[in-house]
Design an enzyme around this catalytic site. Structure first.
Site, PDB file in Angstrom:
ATOM      1  N   GLU A 295       0.125  -1.401   0.141  1.00  0.00           N
ATOM      2  CA  GLU A 295       0.071  -0.259  -0.042  1.00  0.00           C
ATOM      3  C   GLU A 295       1.255   1.085  -0.200  1.00  0.00           C
ATOM      4  O   GLU A 295       0.063   2.254  -0.353  1.00  0.00           O
ATOM      5  CB  GLU A 295      -1.034   0.159   1.185  1.00  0.00           C
ATOM      6  CG  GLU A 295      -2.362   0.764   0.812  1.00  0.00           C
ATOM      7  CD  GLU A 295      -3.326   0.364   2.221  1.00  0.00           C
ATOM      8  OE1 GLU A 295      -3.823  -0.753   1.964  1.00  0.00           O
ATOM      9  OE2 GLU A 295      -3.464   0.648   3.036  1.00  0.00           O
ATOM     10  N   HIS A 324       6.885 -26.821   0.723  1.00  0.00           N
ATOM     11  CA  HIS A 324       5.851 -27.558   0.913  1.00  0.00           C
ATOM     12  C   HIS A 324       5.133 -27.417  -0.660  1.00  0.00           C
ATOM     13  O   HIS A 324       3.790 -27.770  -0.963  1.00  0.00           O
ATOM     14  CB  HIS A 324       5.420 -28.843   1.769  1.00  0.00           C
ATOM     15  CG  HIS A 324       6.901 -29.794   1.628  1.00  0.00           C
ATOM     16  ND1 HIS A 324       7.549 -30.769   1.561  1.00  0.00           N
ATOM     17  CD2 HIS A 324       7.178 -28.982   3.411  1.00  0.00           C
ATOM     18  CE1 HIS A 324       8.254 -31.195   2.810  1.00  0.00           C
ATOM     19  NE2 HIS A 324       8.160 -29.788   3.718  1.00  0.00           N
ATOM     20  N   LYS A 438     -12.745   2.743  -1.932  1.00  0.00           N
ATOM     21  CA  LYS A 438     -13.591   3.323  -0.550  1.00  0.00           C
ATOM     22  C   LYS A 438     -14.576   4.333  -0.994  1.00  0.00           C
ATOM     23  O   LYS A 438     -16.073   4.185  -0.586  1.00  0.00           O
ATOM     24  CB  LYS A 438     -12.986   4.474   0.533  1.00  0.00           C
ATOM     25  CG  LYS A 438     -12.483   3.529   1.410  1.00  0.00           C
ATOM     26  CD  LYS A 438     -11.296   3.980   2.460  1.00  0.00           C
ATOM     27  CE  LYS A 438     -10.882   2.788   3.638  1.00  0.00           C
ATOM     28  NZ  LYS A 438      -9.481   3.659   4.422  1.00  0.00           N
TER      29      LYS A 438
END
Ligand code: PA5
Length: 470
Positions: A295, A324, A438
């Site tokens: 960000e 793995h 937003k």
């Protein structure tokens, strides 16, 4: 590696260690010394002018006093703390909880928790989690910390509205005692509500960005309420801040981390930057860092306002689990990554692996060792495999997973983010892309309505039915 501080070993980021034309030429790193001096001077200037408030958090004795007072007094009358928050208002608390509390804290009995409360962080807004969580919660014994710097984030505020309605239904006017807002000292709807209704608050200093706020009341209040040593956290952060108070690139760990990652991205095409703790307690530090790095550094505009579209893509992994799952690709896939291992010099616990089946070679070799030996051997083996294949990697080693080391690590990564921001030529403190999402949510939920937006969006041409498989 040794001593009592945090160690950064970046040998495997450099060309001599990797060979084959891979890695950063040490002369190139040396040549960054001047540019780093400018980055450091800029950070110091922004710090002096009050733009980088996170630097000052270890000195905020007043807030620490209020936190202690609340945490040790009223705070201890609750058996459960629930944090409502998201992004920078949640990830730091989660990282502190995972690192510094018992891994099964919320399942321990009262005595085992020394009567400190349980601690939950809601974070996401999926009702699949929130509904059953609330059904199980005794809200009469719960304190809700509503954490939002802006006081306007849809996720946090919708959680708040749901909780508030339940609190009022159950407790009438008593609801006030069960809420505490951590928000801007002056602005925002949470501040307005708190002032009107006498709800307790703690401030997030305006100069402290959400993702840089873990060492403000945002992380410190929940931490103090569950008995985490917040003095140690701040002391470790202050020590690291002092270590990074030099414009000598080679003596400043945040500078080295930020500059190496920047060079790896911009000159070695390594724009995928993995953080891989070999430590379960540190796994959510990698998650916190992922937000901080993405960000802060992923930006369209330069500080001069030009379009530059920069930023590395941080990835979190966990050793040994992701050996793995991911490591095959890290070792043999494209040369587009750096791997930062987090290691712990003196782990708090260990377990012996018993010497059973000694006659079977495939099992016998494990007996007589410990799980920490296995964990560290696997980390070294992964490091060696990466280096042998020319893949850049480095290790940040903590002496222990304790409050002091954690405070130091968080501060190191925050300062590195500021330096990297300067090198990329962007402002690491803003987040216009997040704000856009937003605003769109606000517009759709508030005015247009979800159904109308869906219809409009789905009707947007070109869109063909043959491009959907049912
Ligand atoms: O770092 C940031 O600024 C963001 O990630 C915010 O922390 C996040 O969007 C939540 O915002 P707020 O604290 O205003 O609710």
């Amino acid at each position: 590696m040794g001593g009592d501080g945090i160690v950064l070993d970046y040998n495997n980021m450099l060309a001599p260690r990797l060979g084959g034309g891979h890695g950063i030429d040490p002369a190139r790193l040396d040549a960054m010394a001047e540019r780093f001096r400018a980055a450091h001077a800029d950070a110091q200037e922004r710090r002096r002018s009050g733009e980088l408030g996170f630097y000052a958090l270890p000195d905020d004795v007043e807030t620490v006093k209020s936190i202690r007072q609340f945490a040790e007094g009223v705070g201890q009358t609750f058996s459960t703390i629930v944090v409502l928050g998201i992004g920078g208002s949640a990830l730091g608390t989660i990282a502190l909880r995972t690192a510094l509390l018992h891994p099964f804290w919320n399942e321990l009995g009262d005595e085992e928790r020394e009567f400190f409360p349980r601690l939950y962080v809601l974070d996401n807004v999926d009702p699949a989690t929130i509904a059953p969580f609330l059904d199980r919660l005794d809200i009469r014994r719960t304190l809700f910390l509503v954490v939002s710097k802006s006081g306007g984030t849809a996720e946090t505020m919708s959680q708040y509205l749901i909780i508030r309605q339940r609190l009022q239904a159950e407790l009438d006017d008593g609801y006030v005692r069960h809420l505490l807002f951590i928000t801007d000292p002056k602005k925002g709807v949470l501040r307005e509500i708190a002032t009107a209704e006498g709800i307790a608050t703690l401030p997030i200093p305006p100069s402290v960005g959400g993702r840089f706020s873990v060492l403000s009341a945002v992380g410190l209040l929940p931490a103090a309420m569950v008995g985490i040593d917040i003095t140690g956290l701040l002391a470790g952060a202050a020590e690291m801040r002092e270590r990074c108070d030099t414009d000598d690139l080679h003596r400043n760990p945040a500078a080295l981390f930020g500059t190496l990652q920047y060079l790896a991205d911009t000159e070695k095409h390594a724009n995928v930057q993995v953080m891989m703790p070999y430590s379960d307690p540190l796994k959510d530090v990698a998650d916190w860092f992922r937000q901080l790095w993405a960000e802060s550094l992923g930006k369209q505009k330069s500080r001069d306002g030009d379009d530059i579209f920069v930023g590395p893509t941080p990835v979190k992994a966990l050793g040994t689990t992701d050996q793995h799952s991911q490591v095959q690709e890290y070792v043999e896939g494209p040369f587009d990554k750096t791997i930062t291992f987090l290691a712990v010099r003196e782990p708090a616990v260990d377990l012996d692996i018993p010497k059973l089946h000694a006659e079977l070679g495939e099992l016998g070799y494990l007996g007589g060792h410990t799980l920490n030996e296995l964990l560290n051997t696997e980390r070294l083996a992964t490091e060696a495999a990466l280096a042998k294949r020319g893949r850049m990697n480095m290790t940040i080693e903590l002496p222990r997973v304790d409050a002091r080391s954690l405070g130091g690590l968080l501060m190191l990564l925050e300062i590195a983010t500021v330096y990297a921001g300067h090198l990329y030529g962007i402002d690491p403190m803003d987040q216009p892309g997040v704000e856009l999402g937003k605003q769109l949510t606000y517009g759709i939920m508030g005015r247009q309505g979800y159904d109308e937006f869906k219809q409009e969006w789905e009707g947007r041409e070109p869109k063909r039915d043959e491009w959907i498989i049912r």
